[in-house]
Design a protein around this motif. Structure first.
Motif, PDB file in Angstrom:
ATOM      1  N   PHE A 156      13.303  11.979  -2.212  1.00  0.00           N
ATOM      2  CA  PHE A 156      13.933  12.541  -1.366  1.00  0.00           C
ATOM      3  C   PHE A 156      14.615  13.831  -1.280  1.00  0.00           C
ATOM      4  N   ILE A 157      14.812  14.394  -2.452  1.00  0.00           N
ATOM      5  CA  ILE A 157      15.279  15.705  -2.735  1.00  0.00           C
ATOM      6  C   ILE A 157      14.407  16.802  -3.088  1.00  0.00           C
ATOM      7  N   ASP A 158      13.128  16.471  -2.954  1.00  0.00           N
ATOM      8  CA  ASP A 158      12.016  17.564  -3.454  1.00  0.00           C
ATOM      9  C   ASP A 158      11.476  18.267  -2.050  1.00  0.00           C
ATOM     10  N   ASP A 159      10.821  19.184  -2.074  1.00  0.00           N
ATOM     11  CA  ASP A 159      10.392  19.994  -1.032  1.00  0.00           C
ATOM     12  C   ASP A 159       9.271  19.103  -0.055  1.00  0.00           C
ATOM     13  N   ASP A 160       8.685  18.255  -0.629  1.00  0.00           N
ATOM     14  CA  ASP A 160       7.990  17.349   0.382  1.00  0.00           C
ATOM     15  C   ASP A 160       8.563  16.339   1.238  1.00  0.00           C
ATOM     16  N   ILE A 161       8.538  16.482   2.412  1.00  0.00           N
ATOM     17  CA  ILE A 161       9.342  15.594   3.184  1.00  0.00           C
ATOM     18  C   ILE A 161       8.553  14.314   3.642  1.00  0.00           C
ATOM     19  N   THR A 162       7.629  14.216   3.123  1.00  0.00           N
ATOM     20  CA  THR A 162       6.379  13.011   3.464  1.00  0.00           C
ATOM     21  C   THR A 162       7.252  11.774   3.356  1.00  0.00           C
ATOM     22  N   ASP A 163       7.959  11.547   2.176  1.00  0.00           N
ATOM     23  CA  ASP A 163       8.698  10.359   1.667  1.00  0.00           C
ATOM     24  C   ASP A 163       9.423  10.284   2.437  1.00  0.00           C
ATOM     25  N   ASP A 164      10.404  11.208   3.176  1.00  0.00           N
ATOM     26  CA  ASP A 164      11.614  11.077   3.739  1.00  0.00           C
ATOM     27  C   ASP A 164      11.304  10.499   5.285  1.00  0.00           C
ATOM     28  N   ILE A 165      10.236  10.977   5.653  1.00  0.00           N
ATOM     29  CA  ILE A 165       9.784  10.800   7.063  1.00  0.00           C
ATOM     30  C   ILE A 165       9.341   9.198   7.037  1.00  0.00           C
ATOM     31  N   SER A 166       8.428   8.720   5.945  1.00  0.00           N
ATOM     32  CA  SER A 166       7.907   7.563   5.876  1.00  0.00           C
ATOM     33  C   SER A 166       9.162   6.392   5.774  1.00  0.00           C
ATOM     34  N   CYS A 167      10.133   6.786   5.097  1.00  0.00           N
ATOM     35  CA  CYS A 167      11.374   5.653   5.260  1.00  0.00           C
ATOM     36  C   CYS A 167      11.871   5.817   6.268  1.00  0.00           C
ATOM     37  N   VAL A 168      12.038   6.850   7.194  1.00  0.00           N
ATOM     38  CA  VAL A 168      12.740   6.740   8.472  1.00  0.00           C
ATOM     39  C   VAL A 168      11.753   5.829   9.351  1.00  0.00           C
ATOM     40  N   LEU A 169      10.524   5.907   9.201  1.00  0.00           N
ATOM     41  CA  LEU A 169       9.535   5.281   9.974  1.00  0.00           C
ATOM     42  C   LEU A 169       9.631   3.881   9.749  1.00  0.00           C
ATOM     43  N   LYS A 170       9.739   3.684   8.319  1.00  0.00           N
ATOM     44  CA  LYS A 170       9.927   2.060   8.029  1.00  0.00           C
ATOM     45  C   LYS A 170      11.127   1.497   8.548  1.00  0.00           C
ATOM     46  N   ILE A 171      12.411   2.168   8.787  1.00  0.00           N
ATOM     47  CA  ILE A 171      13.542   1.728   9.104  1.00  0.00           C
ATOM     48  C   ILE A 171      13.400   1.411  10.543  1.00  0.00           C
ATOM     49  N   LEU A 172      12.705   2.400  11.383  1.00  0.00           N
ATOM     50  CA  LEU A 172      12.623   2.052  12.796  1.00  0.00           C
ATOM     51  C   LEU A 172      11.416   0.839  12.988  1.00  0.00           C
ATOM     52  N   THR A 173      10.521   0.887  12.220  1.00  0.00           N
ATOM     53  CA  THR A 173       9.555  -0.083  12.544  1.00  0.00           C
ATOM     54  C   THR A 173      10.106  -1.508  12.075  1.00  0.00           C
ATOM     55  N   ASP A 174      10.813  -1.652  11.069  1.00  0.00           N
ATOM     56  CA  ASP A 174      11.528  -2.954  10.878  1.00  0.00           C
ATOM     57  C   ASP A 174      12.399  -3.262  11.708  1.00  0.00           C
ATOM     58  N   LEU A 175      13.320  -2.403  12.502  1.00  0.00           N
ATOM     59  CA  LEU A 175      14.256  -2.776  13.437  1.00  0.00           C
ATOM     60  C   LEU A 175      13.595  -3.361  14.578  1.00  0.00           C
ATOM     61  N   LEU A 176      12.379  -2.584  15.290  1.00  0.00           N
ATOM     62  CA  LEU A 176      11.833  -2.710  16.458  1.00  0.00           C
ATOM     63  C   LEU A 176      11.120  -4.069  16.179  1.00  0.00           C
ATOM     64  N   GLU A 177      10.559  -4.448  15.188  1.00  0.00           N
ATOM     65  CA  GLU A 177       9.519  -5.524  14.946  1.00  0.00           C
ATOM     66  C   GLU A 177      10.522  -6.647  14.885  1.00  0.00           C
ATOM     67  N   ASN A 178      11.594  -6.589  14.062  1.00  0.00           N
ATOM     68  CA  ASN A 178      12.152  -7.554  13.530  1.00  0.00           C
ATOM     69  C   ASN A 178      13.855  -8.106  13.966  1.00  0.00           C
ATOM     70  N   GLY A 179      14.293  -7.016  14.203  1.00  0.00           N
ATOM     71  CA  GLY A 179      15.612  -7.053  15.160  1.00  0.00           C
ATOM     72  C   GLY A 179      16.583  -7.659  13.933  1.00  0.00           C
TER      73      GLY A 179
END
Length: 205
Positions: free
Chosen positions: A148-171
């Motif tokens: 999460f602290i390198d120049d590649d933000i792919t991992d950061d975005i994937s984690c945020v997407l996982k957070i949103l998906t989990d909440l929306l699907e499972n509440g």
């Protein structure tokens, strides 16, 4: 004499360059908007049914990144943990009052007693969303905090997407309901709650 001065200048220049490289990079608002739009379409149908619009979700997430890290990929923020009935929770002190530093080793510091560390562009916390090497649970995004602290933000975005998906699907039935709920409250903080995509991204048109 000239040779000594030149050597000193070169050493100084290399030192500055090395520090600059270690500081990571600053992502632009428009770049982050574009990257998030590329993945937001993969959110479950429940996102649309909840009345959330993709551009509004993206605007709030980008606003969170601006408030939390000022779009800096390598930022590490140490925050004092407050003890509540469910254990330690991240301090609610304003971002500018927190102890911040930039990673220059490619690896973050661990958590001391009563202190949490928040990492990178979205200021994702350990051990909730990543592992610093000392505590791997729950590590919801199953990754090292150094990602999460390198120049590649792919991992950061994937984690945020996982957070949103989990909440929306499972509440509230989500295995990590408490951690996810706290992160969403931070992400959709008061300063970002009323952000309108059209105005916020006006410079990106």
């Amino acid at each position: 004499m000239f040779g000594v001065s030149m050597r000193a200048l070169v050493v100084f220049a290399l030192g500055v360059l090395g520090f600059s490289l270690a500081e990571g990079r600053v992502v632009t608002k428009c770049e982050l908007r574009q990257r998030l739009f590329q993945v937001i379409a993969t959110l479950p149908q429940s996102a649309q049914q909840s009345g959330l619009k993709a551009d509004d979700i993206v605007a709030k997430i980008v606003c969170h990144a601006e408030q939390g890290s000022n779009f800096t990929t390598s930022l590490i923020t140490q925050v004092a943990a407050e003890k509540g009935q469910h254990g330690a929770v991240a301090s609610t002190e304003p971002p500018h009052a927190r102890n911040r530093r930039h990673s220059n080793q490619g690896q973050s510091s661990g958590e001391n007693d009563g202190v949490w560390a928040m990492y990178g562009l979205f200021q994702l916390s350990s051990p909730q969303f990543c592992s610093s090497g000392e505590n791997a649970t729950p590590n919801i995004c199953q990754t090292s905090c150094s990602n999460f602290i390198d120049d590649d933000i792919t991992d950061d975005i994937s984690c945020v997407l996982k957070i949103l998906t989990d909440l929306l699907e499972n509440g509230f039935r989500s295995e990590h309901w408490n951690e996810l709920k706290k992160m969403i409250k931070v992400m959709f903080q008061e300063k970002c709650r009323a952000v309108q995509a059209k105005e916020y991204f006006a410079a990106c048109q």
